[in-house]
Design a protein around this motif. Structure first.
Motif, mmCIF file in Angstrom:
data_model
loop_
_atom_site.group_PDB
_atom_site.id
_atom_site.type_symbol
_atom_site.label_atom_id
_atom_site.label_comp_id
_atom_site.label_asym_id
_atom_site.label_seq_id
_atom_site.Cartn_x
_atom_site.Cartn_y
_atom_site.Cartn_z
ATOM 1 N N GLY A 181 5.263 3.375 1.161
ATOM 2 C CA GLY A 181 4.670 3.107 2.533
ATOM 3 C C GLY A 181 3.324 2.129 2.188
ATOM 4 N N PHE A 182 3.153 1.798 1.151
ATOM 5 C CA PHE A 182 1.990 0.746 0.780
ATOM 6 C C PHE A 182 2.101 -0.630 1.494
ATOM 7 N N LEU A 183 1.335 -1.222 2.224
ATOM 8 C CA LEU A 183 1.553 -2.296 2.919
ATOM 9 C C LEU A 183 2.864 -2.476 3.629
ATOM 10 N N GLY A 184 3.468 -1.066 4.048
ATOM 11 C CA GLY A 184 4.565 -1.225 4.847
ATOM 12 C C GLY A 184 5.837 -1.137 4.057
ATOM 13 N N ILE A 185 5.740 -1.123 2.818
ATOM 14 C CA ILE A 185 6.742 -1.322 1.845
ATOM 15 C C ILE A 185 7.175 0.380 1.196
ATOM 16 N N ASP A 186 8.392 0.401 1.209
ATOM 17 C CA ASP A 186 8.708 1.849 0.813
ATOM 18 C C ASP A 186 9.699 1.419 -0.654
ATOM 19 N N GLU A 187 11.024 1.864 -0.596
ATOM 20 C CA GLU A 187 11.935 1.589 -1.815
ATOM 21 C C GLU A 187 12.100 0.231 -1.892
ATOM 22 N N ILE A 188 12.278 -0.111 -3.540
ATOM 23 C CA ILE A 188 12.495 -1.492 -3.744
ATOM 24 C C ILE A 188 13.715 -1.482 -4.579
ATOM 25 N N GLY A 189 14.151 -0.800 -4.991
ATOM 26 C CA GLY A 189 15.225 -0.730 -5.920
ATOM 27 C C GLY A 189 14.991 -0.798 -7.631
ATOM 28 N N TYR A 190 15.795 -0.469 -8.336
ATOM 29 C CA TYR A 190 15.795 -0.460 -9.796
ATOM 30 C C TYR A 190 15.474 -1.669 -10.619
ATOM 31 N N ILE A 191 16.323 -2.656 -10.112
ATOM 32 C CA ILE A 191 16.069 -4.030 -10.910
ATOM 33 C C ILE A 191 14.753 -4.474 -10.802
ATOM 34 N N PRO A 192 14.388 -4.631 -9.193
ATOM 35 C CA PRO A 192 12.931 -5.134 -8.816
ATOM 36 C C PRO A 192 11.931 -4.194 -9.294
ATOM 37 N N GLU A 225 0.144 6.604 0.905
ATOM 38 C CA GLU A 225 0.380 5.038 0.964
ATOM 39 C C GLU A 225 -1.005 4.421 0.495
ATOM 40 N N ASN A 226 -2.126 5.264 0.196
ATOM 41 C CA ASN A 226 -3.302 4.558 -0.443
ATOM 42 C C ASN A 226 -3.683 4.333 -1.752
ATOM 43 N N ILE A 227 -2.523 5.461 -2.566
ATOM 44 C CA ILE A 227 -2.648 5.644 -3.725
ATOM 45 C C ILE A 227 -2.686 4.390 -4.822
ATOM 46 N N PRO A 228 -1.855 3.041 -4.415
ATOM 47 C CA PRO A 228 -1.973 2.142 -5.195
ATOM 48 C C PRO A 228 -3.315 1.453 -5.154
ATOM 49 N N VAL A 229 -3.988 1.639 -3.989
ATOM 50 C CA VAL A 229 -5.436 0.912 -3.898
ATOM 51 C C VAL A 229 -6.359 1.445 -4.807
ATOM 52 N N ILE A 230 -6.274 2.929 -4.736
ATOM 53 C CA ILE A 230 -7.117 3.730 -5.638
ATOM 54 C C ILE A 230 -6.891 3.374 -6.928
ATOM 55 N N ALA A 231 -5.592 3.293 -7.352
ATOM 56 C CA ALA A 231 -5.365 2.812 -8.921
ATOM 57 C C ALA A 231 -5.722 1.584 -9.227
ATOM 58 N N ILE A 232 -5.810 0.669 -8.279
ATOM 59 C CA ILE A 232 -6.368 -0.653 -8.585
ATOM 60 C C ILE A 232 -7.898 -0.731 -8.747
ATOM 61 N N SER A 233 -8.444 0.196 -7.952
ATOM 62 C CA SER A 233 -9.867 0.208 -7.913
ATOM 63 C C SER A 233 -10.364 0.693 -9.403
ATOM 64 N N TRP A 282 -1.956 1.858 -22.752
ATOM 65 C CA TRP A 282 -2.192 3.102 -22.358
ATOM 66 C C TRP A 282 -2.847 3.131 -20.967
ATOM 67 N N ILE A 283 -3.716 2.450 -20.609
ATOM 68 C CA ILE A 283 -4.363 2.160 -19.420
ATOM 69 C C ILE A 283 -3.292 2.106 -18.482
ATOM 70 N N ALA A 284 -2.359 1.099 -18.692
ATOM 71 C CA ALA A 284 -1.127 0.837 -17.711
ATOM 72 C C ALA A 284 -0.304 1.768 -17.456
ATOM 73 N N THR A 285 0.119 2.556 -18.676
ATOM 74 C CA THR A 285 0.770 3.837 -18.704
ATOM 75 C C THR A 285 0.009 4.660 -17.614
ATOM 76 N N TYR A 286 -1.111 4.970 -17.703
ATOM 77 C CA TYR A 286 -1.811 6.240 -16.714
ATOM 78 C C TYR A 286 -1.663 5.860 -15.462
ATOM 79 N N LEU A 287 -2.084 4.318 -15.132
ATOM 80 C CA LEU A 287 -1.990 3.871 -13.926
ATOM 81 C C LEU A 287 -0.525 3.869 -12.995
ATOM 82 N N ILE A 288 0.271 3.478 -13.625
ATOM 83 C CA ILE A 288 1.635 3.676 -13.324
ATOM 84 C C ILE A 288 2.241 5.128 -13.103
ATOM 85 N N THR A 289 1.829 6.000 -14.246
ATOM 86 C CA THR A 289 2.015 7.500 -13.900
ATOM 87 C C THR A 289 1.355 8.025 -12.824
ATOM 88 N N TYR A 290 0.155 7.742 -12.486
ATOM 89 C CA TYR A 290 -0.717 7.915 -11.320
ATOM 90 C C TYR A 290 -0.025 7.710 -10.067
#
Length: 322
Positions: free
Chosen positions: A90-101, A214-222, A188-196
């Motif tokens: 739901g981040f910015l209104g986006i949900d599933e994007i598929g495997y390849i993207p 839906e706010n999790i990506p913003v927290i991760a980027i911050s 490793w920082i990227a791995t942790y944020l992607i896992t988060y």
């Protein structure tokens, strides 16, 4: 005044070696499953070796990132342990994007974060101090979610960074992380944020603090807001000056602080503290906003710091001319 003493590059290889040794020792523990992370560990070590090679023999930025892209894509494609961002929840209104993207987007996230972290290794102490704060901040989150292997990596990186600082600030035998260390830690920082982000739908921490998923990506980027701001700013400055976005220069935020009279330690602490000020501020207010609103707030905070550093930079330039 020029530094006098022995200068050693390759602290990142030490980080990678320590992690490799402890992964073999700790794998016998019931709660730690380093064997499941073998591809991830191997990739991080290969990245450190690539960075060390770049420290010894300069390779073009293009060739370096082509090699990193290949390693990341192979890891994501072949390894089921490492998550791929396939759902934005739901981040910015986006949900599933598929495997390849999702595969290519996750690779882009890896490379972007690794590049941003790589640029922090320009002054003594900054990357190590930033790493201590970053990996410490996620200890509780991963403990609640029972990611004990990742927490073990955190403790190893934190301990290595504390030890490294004594050598990095040494007056006799100075040690630098180099590309080996900055790329290794960035991975490793990227791995942790992607896992988060990818673990958010079933994260215990999301439920404990009632975080809007839906706010999790913003927290991760911050969590890496200042390194990202620094990266975007230097790319903009280079493009405006008609230079390559990958060209090296002294336009980074830490250079601005050094030119204003700060020591390496003070500049490192200042940048790390304002980074976590941004993160804590976003975390505390996120429940009151949706992802679009929170993203705008994050952008506003970033623009504030951009203006702040531009003011300091122009003040430095006017002082040098006067």
């Amino acid at each position: 005044m020029a530094y006098k003493g022995n200068i050693l590059t390759g602290g990142g290889v030490v980080y990678a070696s320590v992690l490799m040794v402890f992964s073999l020792v700790l794998d016998n523990m019931d709660v730690v499953k380093f064997s499941n992370f073998s591809p991830v560990l191997a990739t991080s070590i290969l990245i450190a070796i690539l960075g060390f090679y770049n420290d010894l023999i300069e390779i073009s930025a293009f060739n370096k990132y082509i090699s990193l892209t290949f390693l990341i894509l192979m890891l994501l494609y072949a390894n089921s342990t490492l998550p791929i961002i396939k759902n934005f929840n739901g981040f910015l209104g986006i949900d599933e994007i598929g495997y390849i993207p999702g595969l290519f987007f996750t690779s882009f996230v890896y490379l972007s974060i690794m590049n941003a972290i790589n640029l922090t290794d320009g002054i003594d102490g900054y990357l190590a101090i930033f790493s201590i704060f970053f990996f410490t901040s996620l200890l509780y989150n991963f403990d609640v979610n029972k990611f004990y292997t990742l927490n073990s990596v955190s403790v190893i990186v934190i301990a290595s960074s504390i030890t490294y600082l004594t050598y990095n600030f040494s007056k006799d035998n100075k040690l630098y992380l180099g590309n080996a260390g900055s790329l290794f830690i960035g991975f490793w920082i990227a791995t942790y944020l992607i896992t988060y982000v990818t673990s958010a739908p079933y994260s215990e921490l999301v439920q404990v603090y009632s975080i809007d998923i839906e706010n999790i990506p913003v927290i991760a980027i911050s969590m890496i807001s200042i390194p990202l701001l620094d990266t975007l700013r230097v790319i903009l400055v280079r493009i405006l000056n008609r230079k390559s976005p990958l060209a090296a220069d002294r336009n980074h935020l830490h250079h601005i602080l050094l030119d204003s009279g700060m020591t390496h330690l003070r500049a490192s602490l200042f940048l790390t503290v304002i980074n976590w000020f941004n993160c804590i501020a976003i975390f505390l207010i996120e429940q009151n906003f949706n992802s679009k609103e929170l993203t705008l707030i994050y952008i506003f905070i970033s623009l504030f710091w951009y203006s702040f550093f531009e003011y300091i930079n122009r003040k430095n330039l006017s002082s040098s001319k006067g």
